[in-house]
Design a protein around this motif. Structure first.
Motif, PDB file in Angstrom:
ATOM      1  N   GLU A 152       0.881  -1.221  -0.091  1.00  0.00           N
ATOM      2  CA  GLU A 152      -0.079   0.024   0.147  1.00  0.00           C
ATOM      3  C   GLU A 152       1.098   1.356   0.133  1.00  0.00           C
ATOM      4  OE1 GLU A 152      -2.074   3.406   2.115  1.00  0.00           O
ATOM      5  OE2 GLU A 152      -0.301   2.316   2.889  1.00  0.00           O
TER       6      GLU A 152
ATOM      7  N   MET B 165      -8.157  -1.876   3.046  1.00  0.00           N
ATOM      8  CA  MET B 165      -9.051  -2.803   2.160  1.00  0.00           C
ATOM      9  C   MET B 165      -8.670  -3.703   0.957  1.00  0.00           C
ATOM     10  SD  MET B 165     -12.539  -0.895   2.772  1.00  0.00           S
ATOM     11  CE  MET B 165     -12.478   0.777   3.154  1.00  0.00           C
ATOM     12  N   PRO B 166      -7.881  -2.494  -0.058  1.00  0.00           N
ATOM     13  CA  PRO B 166      -7.528  -3.345  -1.251  1.00  0.00           C
ATOM     14  C   PRO B 166      -6.296  -4.111  -1.051  1.00  0.00           C
ATOM     15  CG  PRO B 166      -7.495  -0.793  -1.329  1.00  0.00           C
ATOM     16  CD  PRO B 166      -7.598  -1.052   0.061  1.00  0.00           C
TER      17      PRO B 166
HETATM   18  S1  SF4 Z   1      -7.687   1.330   2.911  1.00  0.00           S
HETATM   19 FE1  SF4 Z   1      -6.962   2.618   1.346  1.00  0.00          FE
HETATM   20  S2  SF4 Z   1      -6.025   4.482   2.389  1.00  0.00           S
HETATM   21 FE2  SF4 Z   1      -6.530   2.819   4.084  1.00  0.00          FE
HETATM   22  S3  SF4 Z   1      -4.493   1.925   4.051  1.00  0.00           S
HETATM   23 FE3  SF4 Z   1      -5.555   0.797   2.423  1.00  0.00          FE
HETATM   24  S4  SF4 Z   1      -5.280   1.619   0.403  1.00  0.00           S
HETATM   25 FE4  SF4 Z   1      -4.535   2.947   2.157  1.00  0.00          FE
END
Ligand code: SF4
Length: 493
Positions: free
Chosen positions: A261, A409-410
């Motif tokens: 990330e 999430m991703p």
């Molecule tokens: S959910 Fe989105 S903003 Fe939060 S850590 Fe993961 S990629 Fe980064």
């Protein structure tokens, strides 16, 4: 019974929400106050912020470079922020509060006065469907909760604080700023790649670190010049020569690829347990994450989005909208790659064996397509999967680490799920997924140590295998040919 039921009166709720909550209001920073306000900022880590400060210096804007994120930031972020956020938000908003409190202590100004005289600038606008993209309001919440009422923030790629009379704004995220931001990020990427190459192999590490410090100062000075477009390539040439002259050990260490990330990968500080430095100190070489690659991925995904928009547009207006977006992404990609190549050409990273190659995003997307559809956007999207497949196919690295904030999430939610399939396809990929939380260093770094141990074993094995044919050439007894023993495949029984 029926009669009784009909006589029951339904009580209306005591509280009926009448309006939608629109969030905190934020007053714009207007031109007449330009000299009275100081911009506080930090972009991911100290080197990027240090270079970007050259822009504010040149524009004669008062600024405070807040430098690296530290663990304490998470505590402040959690204290005043909402629950269940991902830690980039805690790190960045916490850093803002830590610095505001420091200003209060050092200047003796009241919180109200500080709110008028300082403004916070950072990234993290509408970056996608994941949570950080919804966070601009959170900075205001954290500041207000900490007592800095009406504090203002400038967030790159967010609509927050934008008002129609933008002509009167003291600061704009305009083209010159974007170009300067891009240049600062590219320069920082190149210096990080240099650091990874030099710290790992220099005969005298101290000498390498001093050269890197000197290079940082040289770049900052050149970037502060009005003629920075000419000064930077010149200074990069000198730096390249200086780096190439540093004596290095002639060997290849186990190679570790770090991805993940955006924040957890690129922070290079307490935000990811100084992962890159730790890996080098443990005797391996690390290929660091690149902001440039990530920025190009954003352009790539917006381009894909625009093509889809044009294909399914319902009217000419919509087509026009997507065509405009397409044009914007194309020019942005051209500008980024032009500067990146130009600076690489000047620096000559190959002369000191720094790894600065960018990957082909379309190729990565195709590699990942079967397992992670390229049009599923958010965070890093298909990137981590494409990278893992590519590096496993090429047998290019000895270890692969994916770093992400806890509960991302991703990256944790989707990529790591798909990585299970990738690992089943390439069991030899020495893969580790770590979730950063801002604490728990010992347990995370001990897991990294285990990966590094495996990487060292793999690396030694590869070298041994590579040495065998040479032995055969000089007359060594050839190893016995493997004999089918009827046991192959038993492990799958
Ligand atoms: S959910 Fe989105 S903003 Fe939060 S850590 Fe993961 S990629 Fe980064």
């Amino acid at each position: 019974m029926t009669e009784q039921k009909q006589s029951v009166k339904v009580k209306p709720p005591k509280f009926v929400p009448r309006e939608q909550w629109d969030g905190y209001e934020m007053k714009p920073w207007l031109k007449q106050d330009q000299k009275k306000v100081t911009v506080m900022f930090n972009f991911l880590e100290r080197r990027k912020s240090y270079y970007l400060a050259a822009y504010f210096h040149r524009k004669k804007i008062n600024f405070i470079d807040m430098g690296d994120h530290v663990k304490e930031d998470v505590t402040y972020g959690k204290l005043y922020g909402n629950r269940m956020e991902c830690n980039p938000m805690y790190f960045t908003s916490g850093s803002m509060i830590r610095n505001l409190l420091k200003i209060e202590k050092e200047t003796g100004l009241s919180k109200a006065e500080i709110s008028k005289r300082y403004i916070f600038l950072c990234g993290g606008g509408q970056c996608g469907p994941c949570r950080y993209g919804m966070y601009p309001q959170e900075y205001l919440k954290v500041a207000n909760e900490a007592g800095f009422e009406d504090f203002r923030v400038l967030i790159f790629s967010s609509d927050l604080g934008k008002v129609p009379d933008s002509e009167n704004h003291a600061f704009k995220f305009d083209l010159p700023f974007r170009i300067n931001l891009g240049i600062a990020m590219i320069l920082a990427d190149l210096m990080h790649a240099a650091e990874c190459a030099l710290r790992a192999y220099a005969v005298d590490r101290k000498e390498a670190e001093e050269a890197l410090d000197k290079a940082d100062k040289m770049i900052r000075k050149a970037f502060e010049s009005r003629f920075y477009l000419w000064a930077l390539p010149r200074v990069l040439k000198k730096i390249g020569r200086m780096f190439a002259a540093i004596p290095r050990r002639d060997e290849q260490l186990p190679l570790i690829y770090v991805t993940g990330e955006f924040f957890a990968n690129l922070a290079h500080n307490d935000g990811n347990y100084h992962l890159r430095r730790f890996i080098t100190d443990e005797g391996c070489e690390v290929i660091p994450g690149s902001f440039t690659q990530r920025a190009l991925y954003d352009n790539w995904r917006r381009t894909v989005e625009a093509h889809r928009g044009i294909k399914y547009a319902s009217d000419p207006e919509e087509i026009k909208f997507w065509q405009k977006s397409l044009k914007k992404q194309r020019s942005s990609t051209k500008v980024i790659t032009w500067f990146y190549n130009k600076y690489c050409e000047a620096l000559q990273p190959a002369s000191f064996r720094a790894r600065t190659e960018l990957m082909d995003l379309a190729e990565l997307a195709e590699l990942a397509r079967k397992h992670y559809h390229p049009e599923i956007f958010g965070g890093e999207g298909n990137l981590e999967i494409g990278e893992a497949i590519h590096l496993a196919q090429e047998d290019a690295v000895d270890g692969f680490i994916s770093s992400k904030p806890f509960g991302c999430m991703p990256s944790s939610g989707v990529s790591d799920g798909v990585q299970a399939k990738v690992l089943a396809m390439f069991p030899e990929l020495n893969f580790l997924s770590i979730e950063t939380s801002g604490d728990n260093d010992v347990s995370i770094l001990s897991r990294v140590s285990m990966l590094l141990l495996k990487a060292k074993q793999r690396h030694a094995q590869k070298r041994e295998n590579a040495a065998q044919p040479m032995e055969a050439e000089v007359g060594a007894v050839p190893a016995a040919a493997p004999v089918a023993d009827g046991k192959q495949g038993e492990q799958y029984a």
